[in-house]
Design a protein around this motif. Sequence first.
Motif, short mmCIF file in Angstrom:
data_model
loop_
_atom_site.label_atom_id
_atom_site.label_comp_id
_atom_site.label_asym_id
_atom_site.label_seq_id
_atom_site.Cartn_x
_atom_site.Cartn_y
_atom_site.Cartn_z
N THR A 207 -20.23 20.02 12.34
CA THR A 207 -21.29 19.48 11.49
C THR A 207 -21.45 20.36 10.26
O THR A 207 -21.56 21.58 10.38
N ILE A 208 -21.46 19.74 9.09
CA ILE A 208 -21.66 20.45 7.84
C ILE A 208 -22.85 19.85 7.12
O ILE A 208 -22.92 18.63 6.92
N VAL A 209 -23.81 20.69 6.76
CA VAL A 209 -24.98 20.25 5.99
C VAL A 209 -24.69 20.49 4.51
O VAL A 209 -24.24 21.57 4.12
N THR A 210 -24.97 19.48 3.70
CA THR A 210 -24.67 19.58 2.28
C THR A 210 -25.81 19.01 1.44
O THR A 210 -26.63 18.24 1.93
N ILE A 211 -25.82 19.41 0.18
CA ILE A 211 -26.59 18.69 -0.84
C ILE A 211 -25.60 17.77 -1.56
O ILE A 211 -24.56 18.22 -2.05
N GLU A 212 -25.94 16.50 -1.60
CA GLU A 212 -25.04 15.51 -2.17
C GLU A 212 -25.42 15.22 -3.62
O GLU A 212 -26.59 14.95 -3.92
N TYR A 213 -24.42 15.25 -4.50
CA TYR A 213 -24.63 14.98 -5.92
C TYR A 213 -23.82 13.74 -6.31
O TYR A 213 -22.60 13.82 -6.44
N PRO A 214 -24.46 12.60 -6.48
CA PRO A 214 -23.72 11.38 -6.85
C PRO A 214 -23.50 11.30 -8.35
O PRO A 214 -24.44 11.19 -9.12
N PHE A 215 -22.25 11.38 -8.78
CA PHE A 215 -21.92 11.25 -10.19
C PHE A 215 -21.64 9.79 -10.56
O PHE A 215 -22.08 9.32 -11.60
#
Length: 250
Positions: A234-242
Amino acid sequence: MLPFLAMAGTVRPATATASKLMAMIARPPELGEEQFRIRWFGFHAALARSLPGLRTLIYSETLGAGGADQPQAAYPSRIDGMVQCAFESEDARLAALSSETGEALFASGGRIMDRAEWRRWTVRENVVIAPDRAAVGIKRTLLLARKPGLSRADFELHWLGRHAELAHEVPGLKGVVFNTILEGDAGNGPGIDGITETWWASGSDEPGGKVPSPQADAWMADGEHFLDLPRCRTIVTIEYPFILPDQSAG
């Protein structure tokens, strides 16, 4: 077929038409975290956004210990970020990568990514619960390894069936996407049988964590039927939608 698979249904509702590329990247040891972020979100992202025919572009930055080396996992290497992209067609993808912009993007990637640790998969996106990806947010990505002795077909039958059905009953689960790895394409990331993306409402002390409930516990426990849990990750991320899929037409 294993007995528990008799419970499997179908993904409800599902959109299983989008094909995309998912990549896990790591910065080279000599590049500091801040330098990596500036170059990746700055120059590299600007180049990527200008690729002809690009329909989706999403960067995700890892948080906490989930991105560190995990020797027990099927994919053990450090992860500093993730990329998702999709093109109009396979021909469009090949044309974009061979273009002047594509060549510049590849050269830029060589300066900020450890090529030996870079991994990618071509996947088909199965939307179980449609997420709201219009804003920056925290996401949990799970790299899945199937149980020993379980065929890929039976793994996907339960995952896209019973496991997807249970997801609809979980309070606070705001988005679920199951990414099936396309037949014959393990990319350069062997050992991974599928990739799950989840978005949760606030209500957990853990960033991106599940909101506690009996339904969430039942959903998590169902993974024991078809997953080799010690080899999953499991990897927790902040998602940045371009570039979002629904904003890229035209």
